[in-house]
Design a protein around this motif. Structure first.
Motif, mmCIF file in Angstrom:
data_model
loop_
_atom_site.group_PDB
_atom_site.id
_atom_site.type_symbol
_atom_site.label_atom_id
_atom_site.label_comp_id
_atom_site.label_asym_id
_atom_site.label_seq_id
_atom_site.Cartn_x
_atom_site.Cartn_y
_atom_site.Cartn_z
ATOM 1 N N THR A 197 15.374 52.225 -25.908
ATOM 2 C CA THR A 197 15.776 52.020 -24.506
ATOM 3 C C THR A 197 15.025 53.020 -23.628
ATOM 4 O O THR A 197 14.286 53.869 -24.112
ATOM 5 C CB THR A 197 17.294 52.202 -24.345
ATOM 6 O OG1 THR A 197 17.645 53.519 -24.783
ATOM 7 C CG2 THR A 197 18.061 51.167 -25.163
ATOM 8 N N GLY A 198 15.301 52.915 -22.321
ATOM 9 C CA GLY A 198 14.681 53.835 -21.373
ATOM 10 C C GLY A 198 13.326 53.370 -20.874
ATOM 11 O O GLY A 198 12.551 54.157 -20.346
ATOM 12 N N TRP A 199 13.013 52.069 -21.024
ATOM 13 C CA TRP A 199 11.719 51.547 -20.578
ATOM 14 C C TRP A 199 11.782 51.189 -19.100
ATOM 15 O O TRP A 199 12.751 50.591 -18.628
ATOM 16 C CB TRP A 199 11.336 50.316 -21.407
ATOM 17 C CG TRP A 199 10.976 50.684 -22.819
ATOM 18 C CD1 TRP A 199 11.831 50.836 -23.869
ATOM 19 C CD2 TRP A 199 9.673 50.955 -23.308
ATOM 20 N NE1 TRP A 199 11.155 51.194 -25.007
ATOM 21 C CE2 TRP A 199 9.802 51.272 -24.691
ATOM 22 C CE3 TRP A 199 8.405 50.955 -22.752
ATOM 23 C CZ2 TRP A 199 8.727 51.582 -25.496
ATOM 24 C CZ3 TRP A 199 7.311 51.256 -23.543
ATOM 25 C CH2 TRP A 199 7.472 51.578 -24.897
ATOM 26 N N ILE A 200 10.715 51.561 -18.374
ATOM 27 C CA ILE A 200 10.631 51.313 -16.927
ATOM 28 C C ILE A 200 9.415 50.439 -16.664
ATOM 29 O O ILE A 200 8.312 50.767 -17.126
ATOM 30 C CB ILE A 200 10.504 52.619 -16.131
ATOM 31 C CG1 ILE A 200 11.704 53.530 -16.410
ATOM 32 C CG2 ILE A 200 10.388 52.351 -14.641
ATOM 33 C CD1 ILE A 200 11.584 54.884 -15.766
ATOM 34 N N PRO A 201 9.572 49.319 -15.937
ATOM 35 C CA PRO A 201 8.394 48.515 -15.593
ATOM 36 C C PRO A 201 7.398 49.348 -14.800
ATOM 37 O O PRO A 201 7.776 50.137 -13.931
ATOM 38 C CB PRO A 201 8.977 47.375 -14.757
ATOM 39 C CG PRO A 201 10.418 47.319 -15.119
ATOM 40 C CD PRO A 201 10.815 48.707 -15.442
ATOM 41 N N GLU A 202 6.124 49.180 -15.120
ATOM 42 C CA GLU A 202 5.097 49.949 -14.410
ATOM 43 C C GLU A 202 5.104 49.603 -12.926
ATOM 44 O O GLU A 202 4.949 50.458 -12.083
ATOM 45 C CB GLU A 202 3.715 49.659 -15.013
ATOM 46 C CG GLU A 202 2.564 50.373 -14.315
ATOM 47 C CD GLU A 202 2.644 51.876 -14.486
ATOM 48 O OE1 GLU A 202 2.093 52.594 -13.639
ATOM 49 O OE2 GLU A 202 3.272 52.334 -15.467
ATOM 50 N N ALA A 232 18.726 62.088 -25.967
ATOM 51 C CA ALA A 232 19.214 61.011 -25.111
ATOM 52 C C ALA A 232 20.648 61.286 -24.676
ATOM 53 O O ALA A 232 21.464 61.808 -25.434
ATOM 54 C CB ALA A 232 19.133 59.681 -25.845
ATOM 55 N N VAL A 233 20.944 60.944 -23.419
ATOM 56 C CA VAL A 233 22.305 61.024 -22.896
ATOM 57 C C VAL A 233 22.804 59.604 -22.695
ATOM 58 O O VAL A 233 22.037 58.642 -22.706
ATOM 59 C CB VAL A 233 22.363 61.815 -21.580
ATOM 60 C CG1 VAL A 233 21.902 63.232 -21.787
ATOM 61 C CG2 VAL A 233 21.504 61.136 -20.507
ATOM 62 N N GLY A 234 24.093 59.440 -22.487
ATOM 63 C CA GLY A 234 24.671 58.115 -22.384
ATOM 64 C C GLY A 234 24.250 57.376 -21.130
ATOM 65 O O GLY A 234 23.611 57.920 -20.227
ATOM 66 N N SER A 235 24.633 56.140 -21.054
ATOM 67 C CA SER A 235 24.338 55.317 -19.892
ATOM 68 C C SER A 235 25.420 55.512 -18.830
ATOM 69 O O SER A 235 26.452 56.123 -19.084
ATOM 70 C CB SER A 235 24.230 53.849 -20.302
ATOM 71 O OG SER A 235 25.459 53.420 -20.888
ATOM 72 N N VAL A 236 25.167 54.939 -17.647
ATOM 73 C CA VAL A 236 26.083 55.051 -16.514
ATOM 74 C C VAL A 236 26.404 53.647 -16.034
ATOM 75 O O VAL A 236 25.484 52.814 -15.854
ATOM 76 C CB VAL A 236 25.466 55.872 -15.369
ATOM 77 C CG1 VAL A 236 26.379 55.857 -14.151
ATOM 78 C CG2 VAL A 236 25.213 57.304 -15.819
ATOM 79 N N VAL A 237 27.694 53.361 -15.805
ATOM 80 C CA VAL A 237 28.120 52.058 -15.299
ATOM 81 C C VAL A 237 28.509 52.218 -13.835
ATOM 82 O O VAL A 237 29.295 53.113 -13.479
ATOM 83 C CB VAL A 237 29.306 51.505 -16.103
ATOM 84 C CG1 VAL A 237 29.776 50.172 -15.529
ATOM 85 C CG2 VAL A 237 28.914 51.337 -17.566
ATOM 86 N N TRP A 296 19.598 55.483 -19.480
ATOM 87 C CA TRP A 296 18.934 56.786 -19.332
ATOM 88 C C TRP A 296 17.434 56.588 -19.564
ATOM 89 O O TRP A 296 16.994 56.015 -20.546
ATOM 90 C CB TRP A 296 19.507 57.779 -20.331
ATOM 91 C CG TRP A 296 18.873 59.136 -20.259
ATOM 92 C CD1 TRP A 296 19.050 60.084 -19.300
ATOM 93 C CD2 TRP A 296 17.961 59.707 -21.208
ATOM 94 N NE1 TRP A 296 18.328 61.205 -19.570
ATOM 95 C CE2 TRP A 296 17.636 61.011 -20.733
ATOM 96 C CE3 TRP A 296 17.395 59.259 -22.388
ATOM 97 C CZ2 TRP A 296 16.765 61.856 -21.410
ATOM 98 C CZ3 TRP A 296 16.529 60.111 -23.056
ATOM 99 C CH2 TRP A 296 16.219 61.383 -22.578
ATOM 100 N N VAL A 297 16.609 57.058 -18.616
ATOM 101 C CA VAL A 297 15.151 56.864 -18.688
ATOM 102 C C VAL A 297 14.423 58.204 -18.642
ATOM 103 O O VAL A 297 13.284 58.286 -18.191
ATOM 104 C CB VAL A 297 14.658 55.935 -17.566
ATOM 105 C CG1 VAL A 297 15.162 54.526 -17.761
ATOM 106 C CG2 VAL A 297 15.070 56.483 -16.188
ATOM 107 N N GLY A 298 15.082 59.264 -19.044
ATOM 108 C CA GLY A 298 14.396 60.564 -19.081
ATOM 109 C C GLY A 298 14.838 61.468 -17.937
ATOM 110 O O GLY A 298 15.981 61.410 -17.476
ATOM 111 N N THR A 299 13.915 62.294 -17.497
ATOM 112 C CA THR A 299 14.228 63.271 -16.451
ATOM 113 C C THR A 299 13.330 63.046 -15.245
ATOM 114 O O THR A 299 12.237 62.501 -15.344
ATOM 115 C CB THR A 299 14.047 64.712 -16.950
ATOM 116 O OG1 THR A 299 12.694 64.884 -17.380
ATOM 117 C CG2 THR A 299 15.008 65.013 -18.086
#
Length: 908
Positions: free
Chosen positions: A123-128, A150-155, A172-175
């Motif tokens: 997970t954590g992939w971002i479209p270019e 990795a940290v958890g997701s947010v709803v 989560w996509v990093g920092t």
């Protein structure tokens, strides 16, 4: 390695030989790939990796599927067909050296910064292309990993209907900016876009944002920190609630709410909840629902600090509105002292844990400062002066000034006045103003009292015949500099003087405070009694004369002889001069030759303004008495005369013999011809002009603001006016003259306007505050206006106002404005639930126009472009209806953006 290297990818991961020949600089890799592609060559061993399945791409769905490991480490690939009839291309999942990427030979599709080279993250992939139409957020499964950090997701929940797709799970996509970051693919105005939950380092807050090209802030939060994502208290046009990898945040002092009363706008009264801090001060929010004729509307009210003051703020669609303000410097919310900023809303007060005064009788009228020190105000003064701190208070019945927490005795009015202040009075002063309903405390005003130099003294002395100059010494405790009224400076605190009169010195301490001392120098030019003896002798014999009373000096006789005694054979008076230092005196003795009077003589002279009378002296050999023709006789052989003309004397001996002599007295009473000039005919206030005199030997100036040293030929004036001069010549006669010097007032209110216009248009700047002068612009033109064509960048234009001898320079800025951005339609639907049908739209624009069947037109124009809901009313016929939107500013109107909706219902 360039992407073009793999422009014709083989299944074994190597390019064809032709491509290899174009890239000889990668000879080592090329040789390995060539061996793998050459028949009979030993095949490369693939990594022991599992296939990866990609899902989640939407408009780029051809990227979904199974990716198999290649012969290259950290790389998976599959051949895809982007569209029907297009050639197949190879898409890779591979490690770029700093991040994981999904990429073909021409473009990036997505990237991931959460993993390491050990394996791609699931997970954590971002479209270019994270703007509009991103193609969705991919998710991997199979041979992928979960990052160790990795940290958890947010709803997210609670987003409005127009952004309902934003109510989803954010991965989560990093920092980003040193904090964790989450992202989700949302639908905005029919297009896919990535929404981020991220930390803003410039605003120091958490934000829910849409990236460029929309660059839209959906919501923000002031309660958290760079390490803590808050779950609640989100602000802005939307107010979502978060769950999952977020935390509950509370104020450090435990005060979570305030109770407000006093507004006549009753919805503003009630409980306000803490929602975080901004610029170091707390922010409080109250959300109310306004019941309107057509629909209910939610209104957000804030208590926060804005531009150096506290304020009640209503967040409005057309711009925020101030309901009340308070200039208190307190970092906690003040209870009282609020000023109505919006007519008709009333004056609020707060019950609870707050500062800046107290409420006694609830809604009664309380004191209000209409004028008080600003936050951080203060002054530095010198001991012995008077301190004044003015304020203005409405509704107060009593006052008490405080220094710190101590009341100041006798200071019970709105203005503090402390005369002859001492250094012990330094501190922060504030006014407590009260009435029966409450007490209000002003902002503090910090006062620093510095000590001037003490024990000031200036030495003195007396000028004498032998002491022709003196050294005066100034002294004072803590003095660092000395300024003398006149004299020749000798070192820092001494002067050498050679004139009588008053002398003063101003002594300054390092803190800028001054004191002074003065003295008066006198002169004693008296000499001892000096005399010359007389004698007589017969014809042919010498007479010896003796001078007495010139001890320590020099006696000079006729002919230049210097001695105590003098011998002569000449009958008559003999003068001797005694000189001691700069002083001298003359005494006379008489020589008598016993013979008939002979060599009779009468002295002559000139009458002047300085000498209106003369003493004529007669002398003769062997004479015993003298008779003068006119004048007032003085002594035996002298006469005092006051008129010019001829005079005669008759000398008689003891034997009665006489002889006559004559003399002439002339008159010189011609006045001098004075001259008076000024270095400049006019000067700017604060400057000076030097007056120069001529035509005599003694000069006396008079006039306002004039300084002259002794009787020198120059004087300095610092005020305008008429100046007179009295000149005295060598003969003691005087004459006068005068001239005027003009003092021009400084230019204090000169300003140059600024203007913002569209590129290519002409801008006109206006110079004001130069009513009695001339204006010169930086390009050399003159006049009160300046016109220029605006370029693509801002420019600064300066102008100088010259009024007499005074001038001032100011500048203005010409700024170009930009063409409006395109409008954006976010939603368009037809509400056919009732007749007539309503057309409901939302968009970012300033003008909304519905057109449709039967010449239907319904327009709404807003004063300022923004995000608005718009409604087309009274639709009765079925058919296609179009919403057209534009944005207009002073540089033009954007191209219209349209969207069409179909109405199927017919209404009678």
């Amino acid at each position: 390695m360039p992407d073009s290297f793999f422009s014709s990818q083989h299944k074994n991961g190597c390019p064809p030989a032709k491509t290899l020949r174009r890239h000889l600089y990668v000879l080592g890799l090329a040789l390995i790939c060539w061996l793998a592609a050459t028949p009979g060559a030993r095949a490369a061993t693939a990594l022991a990796a599992s296939p990866i399945t990609v899902t989640g791409f939407t408009s780029l769905s051809f990227l979904n599927g199974t990716y198999n490991p290649t012969a290259t480490a950290n790389e998976w690939s599959q051949d895809v067909t982007p569209s029907a009839g297009s050639p197949a291309v190879t898409v890779f999942i591979r490690w770029s050296g700093s991040r994981w990427e999904i990429v073909d030979n021409t473009r990036y599709y997505a990237y991931n910064e959460t993993g390491t080279a050990a394996g791609p993250p699931c997970t954590g992939w971002i479209p270019e292309f994270s703007g509009i139409n991103t193609g969705g957020m991919p998710t991997l499964s199979g041979g992928c990993t979960t990052p160790a950090n990795a940290v958890g997701s947010v709803v997210v929940t609670g987003m409005p209907a127009a952004l309902a797709s934003a109510n989803t799970t954010y991965q989560w996509v990093g920092t980003y900016n040193g904090a964790n970051r989450w992202a989700a693919s949302v639908t905005f105005n029919g297009s896919e876009i990535i929404a981020f939950i991220q930390w803003s380092s410039t605003q120091t807050r958490w934000e829910l944002v849409l990236p460029s090209p929309l660059a839209t802030l959906l919501s923000y939060n002031l309660a958290g920190s760079i390490t803590t994502l808050p779950c609640t208290n989100w602000l802005g046009s939307t107010s979502p609630t978060l769950s999952g990898a977020c935390s509950s945040v509370s104020p450090s002092n435990g005060i979570t709410s305030l109770t407000v009363s006093g507004f006549t706008f009753t919805d503003a009264n009630g409980e306000y909840t803490w929602v975080g801090t901004e610029n170091g001060t707390p922010v409080w929010r109250r959300k109310v629902t306004l019941v309107l004729p057509n629909q209910n509307s939610e209104l957000t009210l804030l208590i926060k600090r804005i531009e150096g003051q506290w304020a009640f703020v209503s967040l409005m669609v057309f711009g925020d509105q101030l309901l009340a303000t308070n200039p208190s410097c307190s970092l906690t919310v003040p209870c009282v002292g609020w000023v109505n900023a919006a007519s008709g809303f009333g004056t609020p007060y707060i019950n609870g844990s707050c500062g800046g005064g107290t409420v006694i009788n609830g809604a009664g009228v309380q004191p209000v400062f209409t004028s008080q020190p600003d936050c951080g105000d203060g002054t530095t003064i010198c001991a012995g002066t008077t301190l004044t701190i003015p304020t203005s208070v409405s509704n107060a019945t009593s006052y008490q000034w405080f220094r710190g927490n101590t009341p100041v005795s006798g200071q019970t009015s709105a203005t503090l006045t402390l005369a002859n202040i001492s250094t012990t009075a330094s501190g922060a002063y504030s006014l407590s103003a009260s009435n029966a309903n409450g007490t209000l405390v002003s902002n503090p005003y910090t006062v620093t009292v510095n000590q001037p130099p003490t024990s000031a003294a200036l030495s003195s002395g007396t000028l004498t015949c032998t002491q022709t100059s003196l050294t005066l010494t100034a002294s004072a405790t803590n003095a660092t500099s000395y300024s003398f009224s006149r004299g020749t400076l000798l070192g820092n605190n001494r002067i050498v003087i050679n004139q009588t009169g008053a002398y003063s010195v101003t002594m300054a301490a390092a803190n800028g405070c001054v004191t002074s001392a003065s003295t008066t120098i006198g002169q004693n030019l008296s000499l001892p009694a000096f005399s010359v003896s007389s004698g007589s002798a017969c014809s042919g014999r010498a007479v010896s004369l003796t001078a007495t009373g010139c001890t320590g000096g020099t006696v000079r006789w006729p002919g230049g002889t210097t001695a105590v005694t003098f011998s002569t054979t000449v009958a008559g008076p003999v003068n001797a001069t005694c000189t001691i230092g700069i002083c001298s005196t003359t005494a006379s003795g008489n020589v008598t030759i016993n013979a008939n009077p002979s060599a009779v003589s009468l002295t002559a002279g000139t009458l002047t303004c300085a000498q209106p009378s003369l003493t004529l002296t007669a002398s003769a050999a062997n004479a015993t008495s003298y008779t003068f023709s006119q004048g007032t006789k003085s002594g035996v052989n002298q006469v005092i005369v006051t008129q010019p003309g001829g005079y005669t004397v008759t000398a008689a001996s003891a034997f009665g013999c006489t002889a006559t002599a004559s003399g002439s007295v002339s008159l010189d009473n011609t006045p001098p011809t004075p001259s008076l000039t000024a270095s400049e005919p006019r000067f700017c206030s604060g400057g000076s002009v030097t007056l120069t005199a001529g035509g005599g030997v003694d000069y006396r100036f008079a006039g306002p603001g004039l300084t002259q040293t002794g009787s020198s030929t120059t004087a300095v004036v610092t005020q305008g006016g008429l100046f007179s001069l009295t000149v005295t010549g060598l003969n003691g006669c005087s004459a006068g003259t005068s001239l005027s010097v003009t003092e021009d007032l400084p230019v204090t209110a000169f300003m140059v306007s600024s203007q913002t216009v569209c590129p290519g248009l002409r801008a006109t700047l206006q110079a004001t505050g130069c009513p009695n002068g001339t204006v010169q612009w930086s390009d050399g033109t003159a006049g009160s206006t300046f016109t220029a064509t605006v370029g693509m960048s801002a420019s600064v234009v300066s102008a100088t106002c010259t009024a007499g001898a005074c001038s001032a320079t100011a500048s203005g800025t010409i700024v170009n404005d930009l063409l409006p951005t395109p409008a954006l339609i976010l939603a368009l639907t037809a509400d056919e639930s009732a007749c007539p049908v309503r057309l409901v739209g939302r968009g970012i624009a300033g003008s909304f126009t519905f057109t449709g069947t039967g010449g239907y037109v319904f327009s709404t124009v807003f004063r300022k472009a923004g995000m608005y809901d718009t409604i087309g009313l009274n639709v009765t016929q079925p058919g296609a209806y179009t919403l057209s939107t534009t944005i207009t500013n002073q540089c033009g109107t954007s191209a219209p953006v349209s969207r069409t909706v179909t109405v199927g219902r017919s209404c009678p």
